[in-house]
Design a protein around this motif. Sequence first.
Motif, mmCIF file in Angstrom:
data_model
loop_
_atom_site.group_PDB
_atom_site.id
_atom_site.type_symbol
_atom_site.label_atom_id
_atom_site.label_comp_id
_atom_site.label_asym_id
_atom_site.label_seq_id
_atom_site.Cartn_x
_atom_site.Cartn_y
_atom_site.Cartn_z
ATOM 1 N N ASN A 1 0.829 -1.209 0.000
ATOM 2 C CA ASN A 1 0.000 0.000 0.000
ATOM 3 C C ASN A 1 0.865 1.261 0.000
ATOM 4 O O ASN A 1 0.577 2.235 -0.709
ATOM 5 N N THR A 2 1.927 1.237 0.810
ATOM 6 C CA THR A 2 2.848 2.377 0.864
ATOM 7 C C THR A 2 3.478 2.615 -0.498
ATOM 8 O O THR A 2 3.594 3.761 -0.963
ATOM 9 N N VAL B 1 10.406 5.390 -4.711
ATOM 10 C CA VAL B 1 10.103 4.403 -3.679
ATOM 11 C C VAL B 1 10.650 3.051 -4.120
ATOM 12 O O VAL B 1 10.719 2.754 -5.317
ATOM 13 N N VAL B 2 11.079 2.240 -3.156
ATOM 14 C CA VAL B 2 11.614 0.907 -3.450
ATOM 15 C C VAL B 2 10.950 -0.100 -2.515
ATOM 16 O O VAL B 2 10.831 0.143 -1.307
ATOM 17 N N LEU B 3 10.535 -1.231 -3.087
ATOM 18 C CA LEU B 3 9.860 -2.283 -2.321
ATOM 19 C C LEU B 3 10.514 -3.618 -2.614
ATOM 20 O O LEU B 3 10.747 -3.966 -3.770
ATOM 21 N N LEU C 1 10.397 -5.160 2.892
ATOM 22 C CA LEU C 1 11.190 -3.966 3.149
ATOM 23 C C LEU C 1 10.734 -2.862 2.202
ATOM 24 O O LEU C 1 10.562 -3.083 1.003
ATOM 25 N N ILE C 2 10.541 -1.660 2.732
ATOM 26 C CA ILE C 2 10.032 -0.544 1.948
ATOM 27 C C ILE C 2 10.812 0.717 2.308
ATOM 28 O O ILE C 2 11.101 0.962 3.479
ATOM 29 N N LEU C 3 11.191 1.497 1.311
ATOM 30 C CA LEU C 3 11.834 2.784 1.574
ATOM 31 C C LEU C 3 11.233 3.834 0.662
ATOM 32 O O LEU C 3 10.875 3.575 -0.490
ATOM 33 N N LEU C 4 11.098 5.034 1.192
ATOM 34 C CA LEU C 4 10.494 6.153 0.479
ATOM 35 C C LEU C 4 11.460 7.324 0.504
ATOM 36 O O LEU C 4 11.937 7.727 1.568
ATOM 37 N N ASP C 5 11.759 7.845 -0.685
ATOM 38 C CA ASP C 5 12.663 8.988 -0.789
ATOM 39 C C ASP C 5 11.838 10.270 -0.776
ATOM 40 O O ASP C 5 11.416 10.784 -1.815
ATOM 41 N N ASN C 6 11.598 10.788 0.414
ATOM 42 C CA ASN C 6 10.768 11.986 0.551
ATOM 43 C C ASN C 6 11.436 13.230 -0.012
ATOM 44 O O ASN C 6 10.765 14.228 -0.291
#
Length: 694
Positions: free
Chosen positions: A118-119, A130-132, A517-522
Amino acid sequence: MITKDDLSEIYKILNEKNTNNKYEEDIGLKMEKYLMHNKIKSKAEKDFIIKDSNYYIDCDGAFLDVTVIKKYINNSDKSIEALSTFLVPLQAALYHLSYEIDERIITANIQKKNNARNTYEQAIDDGKSVVLHEELLRGIHLLSVGHIPSNKEVIITIKYSMPVSIISETGMWRIPVTIGDIYGKSPFSESDDFCFSDDQQYANIHLSDIAKSKGISSPVKCLLNQPIDIKIKDISKLMDTSYSYIKLKDKNFKINILPTLNDNNNSDLSLDIICDISGSMKKENKNTDISLYNYMRVGLLDNSIKENDNVTLWEFNENIKRIDNDYQNSIYNLQKPNGGTCIGKALETVIRQSDKRDILIITDGKSYDLNIHKISGMGKRISVILIGKDSLEANIGHLALLTGGQLFFTDDTCGPVIKQAYNALRYKYAEKIEQLNTIKDKYIISYGGLDYHISLCEQHYLDTKITGLGLEYNYSQPKNITPSGYAIVNMLLPYFTKELAEDMCLSNHIVSYLTSLILLDNASEKQNSLPNTIKIPLMKSECSFSGPHVQNNYFNNSITRGISHTTHNMYIPDTCDITNNLLMGIDLNKKTSIQENYLHVLDTAYPFPKIKDIEWMKINNGDYSVLSNISHDILNDSFLKSVSKKLNVDVIILFLLILSYSSNDNYAKRFYRFYTKNMTDNQLKSLYDIINRT
């Protein structure tokens, strides 16, 4: 990808009202310029580049710590979403994901799997990088890198830890990087499934000083058409006790890990041996010209069967057959390889018809025909010998882990590995895997010819300091988990209930079937449109085999043919003009979405319990049974068939595109984004015309 906003703009251009005819040509030119400016580009080397992969190898006790670093370069003028489906060693614990851009490094967080997805989808909609990282099946992972900005270079780093296997008295860690053809219908959608390329891809291997000091060896650079094998000759250097620390919510545990060789004992074998004689076993070693089938037969002859052992040989391809001879003659009576690889059918048949304690299956493992959860509950310990460089451990290897069996590898010579498997199978059941919602103090886990003796002790980490008034005790921070600790948590997961397994993975930052694992580049620049989606291919296996046993995951109209509706207790009306209701709605004065119309049609047209939503998860995994059965009339309507023919897309794909366009579900949006990426301008305009009928 032309987005919904793009389609709206096209619609406005096409419907501009001009009183002067001289503007008609201008409208056409405007439309052409708009479409050319927004045209989707297919993957090209100049637009998207993946530099050579780098593998950094370290060692922690009997566990290899692997760091994989890849550099992606987007030379196109739009952002890109790169999807990569790849293999990870079955018993590897993947615990780290990071993303570097413009000298900024972002590290991923662990989330429950659905929350992470969802993220990711929300970030795509919001135009953020974003990377998932997800686990599709144990041993098969999907990395989704969304919104790689135009003309940017990004670096993706993942880390995982994996246990050693003993192969012919040599320690080995096998890193799979590609596979051959797999029998059966893929459980994955086209966006998630494997894809392959003839282009050569290389990996650079870097050994740490610690790894070198232990005598670990590896190639310096290798072609990614076969697995990367990391070896150690003196396995005694791995047999020392190692220590690590793990977490579980508010508790901390110290782990002692002692690996030992499987001890031989004198118990007799009670064993069914199931031999793969499918067409893929014809593959030959390019150096010796000997087939996998013949290596298997010679290996079975070079055995350590004892007088009191009770062993029966079976053979399977698309069928399963018991060979009713003594062991030696049974080997000579094995049929020549041919047909498909129906592993699930073979195992279920043997379990039902035999009362022996153990099963040993010798196969290349390349089959989707396997219900591991059903078979694991049938009460047999199943061990596996995977043969061939392009074997697949994901399904059959996972089954071995769930049943308390072991997994062994060999590329060619089978004799020593079969002996090693017999030695392990002479164990009586040391411990039946029983899922518990609490952590035990001690475990013994067998894998790859080793027993891992694991003991856990809860730690409180009290520090002591002396003051003028006496002693004061202060809690200190718990010690960090090491690569061996990550691997042990992953190996313990089959022993835990779903709830405990999820808590363990969340507490220790490990990717699993429950967590991602999820990362978001704000800090990334916001993108104003959806990214162009591409699939990153694996290199074709050096021993890929093409033959009639292969069933690719292509979409075709056969999905809607030959369906037995009586098995679903359904009544199909003789005449049912529901397509108009689907597209226009029942009430022409009320504007409704395609999805609302679809649900209304289902609720009114058929006398069975109401369907409240589309099962997008099943659709995403390639299971179209719900749609093809329930929507028989919709999918066979002449209008949709006519449109699908004009658009050169399958009627099911057309139907799902229409439906997913108006859905807020993440899997629906993902489906729409992926399948419209390669449509032509005319196809997209036609699709928009259909959607606009609502």
